[in-house]
Design a protein around this motif. Structure first.
Motif, short mmCIF file in Angstrom:
data_model
loop_
_atom_site.label_atom_id
_atom_site.label_comp_id
_atom_site.label_asym_id
_atom_site.label_seq_id
_atom_site.Cartn_x
_atom_site.Cartn_y
_atom_site.Cartn_z
N MET A 1 -70.95 45.72 22.94
CA MET A 1 -69.59 45.46 22.88
C MET A 1 -69.11 45.24 21.53
N THR A 2 -68.10 45.47 21.12
CA THR A 2 -67.48 45.31 19.63
C THR A 2 -66.27 44.21 19.87
N ILE A 3 -66.71 42.92 19.02
CA ILE A 3 -65.84 41.88 19.14
C ILE A 3 -64.65 42.32 18.30
N SER A 4 -63.45 42.20 18.43
CA SER A 4 -62.31 42.40 17.53
C SER A 4 -61.36 41.54 17.64
N ALA A 5 -60.55 41.36 16.75
CA ALA A 5 -59.40 40.39 16.59
C ALA A 5 -58.11 40.64 17.43
N THR A 6 -57.56 39.70 18.38
CA THR A 6 -56.49 40.01 19.17
C THR A 6 -55.24 39.20 18.65
N SER A 7 -55.52 38.31 17.70
CA SER A 7 -54.12 37.65 17.07
C SER A 7 -54.72 36.85 15.74
N VAL A 8 -53.66 36.57 14.83
CA VAL A 8 -54.17 35.83 13.78
C VAL A 8 -53.06 35.15 13.36
N ARG A 9 -53.21 33.72 13.12
CA ARG A 9 -52.12 32.91 12.74
C ARG A 9 -52.67 31.85 11.65
N PHE A 10 -51.62 31.31 10.86
CA PHE A 10 -52.17 30.41 9.75
C PHE A 10 -51.42 29.16 10.00
N ASP A 11 -52.24 28.09 9.09
CA ASP A 11 -51.30 26.70 8.94
C ASP A 11 -51.51 26.72 7.34
N ASP A 12 -51.36 25.60 6.70
CA ASP A 12 -51.27 25.31 5.21
C ASP A 12 -52.69 25.77 4.59
N GLU B 1 -51.62 45.39 3.86
CA GLU B 1 -51.24 46.49 2.98
C GLU B 1 -50.47 46.00 1.57
N ALA B 2 -49.80 44.89 1.79
CA ALA B 2 -48.72 44.24 0.70
C ALA B 2 -49.81 43.74 -0.33
N ILE B 3 -51.08 43.31 0.22
CA ILE B 3 -51.64 42.41 -0.93
C ILE B 3 -53.02 42.86 -0.94
N ASP B 4 -53.38 44.12 -0.37
CA ASP B 4 -54.51 44.88 -0.62
C ASP B 4 -55.75 43.95 -0.17
N GLU B 5 -55.71 43.43 0.93
CA GLU B 5 -56.95 42.71 1.55
C GLU B 5 -57.12 43.19 2.73
N ASP B 6 -58.59 43.40 3.02
CA ASP B 6 -59.37 43.86 4.02
C ASP B 6 -60.18 42.79 4.50
N ILE B 7 -60.30 42.41 5.69
CA ILE B 7 -61.43 41.40 6.27
C ILE B 7 -62.13 41.93 7.47
N SER B 8 -63.55 41.94 7.34
CA SER B 8 -64.07 42.42 8.53
C SER B 8 -64.48 41.43 9.50
N ILE B 9 -64.50 41.56 10.79
CA ILE B 9 -64.74 40.55 11.64
C ILE B 9 -66.18 40.38 11.70
N ALA B 10 -66.96 41.17 11.36
CA ALA B 10 -68.32 40.96 11.27
C ALA B 10 -68.67 40.01 10.16
N GLY B 11 -67.92 40.22 9.11
CA GLY B 11 -68.00 39.33 7.73
C GLY B 11 -67.60 38.05 8.04
N LEU B 12 -66.48 37.74 8.81
CA LEU B 12 -66.33 36.26 9.25
C LEU B 12 -67.27 35.87 10.19
#
Length: 82
Positions: free
Chosen positions: A1-12, A56-67
Motif C-alpha cells: 500500500m502506498t501512503i499518499s497525502a490527502t490534504s495540506v495546510r499551513f500555520d505560521d 509549480e510557482a515556486i518549483d518545489e517538490d516534496i515526496s511523502i517518503a522523504g517526509l
C-alpha cells in the motif's frame, strides 16, 4: 500500500500533511526554504499526487517518503564551518 497525502495546510511555522493512513505530519517550514519564503497564496497552490506534493510557482517538490523519513530540502548542501 502506498501512503499518499490527502490534504495540506499551513500555520505560521509548520506544514501539516494529512496522510491516507490517517496520520498527520507536522513539518517545520524551515526545512523547506522555498515554502518558508512563499506567500500564503503560493503555498495553497499545492498539487497532490500519489507520491508527493508539488508547487509549480515556486518549483518545489516534496515526496511523502522523504517526509516520513524526516528529510527536509535536499537540493542544498549544508554549510560547513572552517
Amino acid at each position: 500500500m502506498t501512503i499518499s497525502a490527502t490534504s495540506v495546510r499551513f500555520d505560521d511555522h509548520t506544514m501539516w500533511v494529512e496522510l491516507s493512513d490517517g496520520r498527520t505530519l507536522g513539518v517545520p517550514l524551515a526545512w523547506f526554504p522555498r515554502l518558508l519564503r512563499a506567500t500564503p497564496a503560493e503555498r495553497q497552490q499545492v498539487e497532490l499526487s500519489r507520491l508527493g506534493l508539488h508547487w509549480e510557482a515556486i518549483d518545489e517538490d516534496i515526496s511523502i517518503a522523504g517526509l516520513l523519513a524526516g528529510r527536509g530540502d535536499v537540493t542544498t548542501s549544508p554549510e560547513h564551518a572552517a
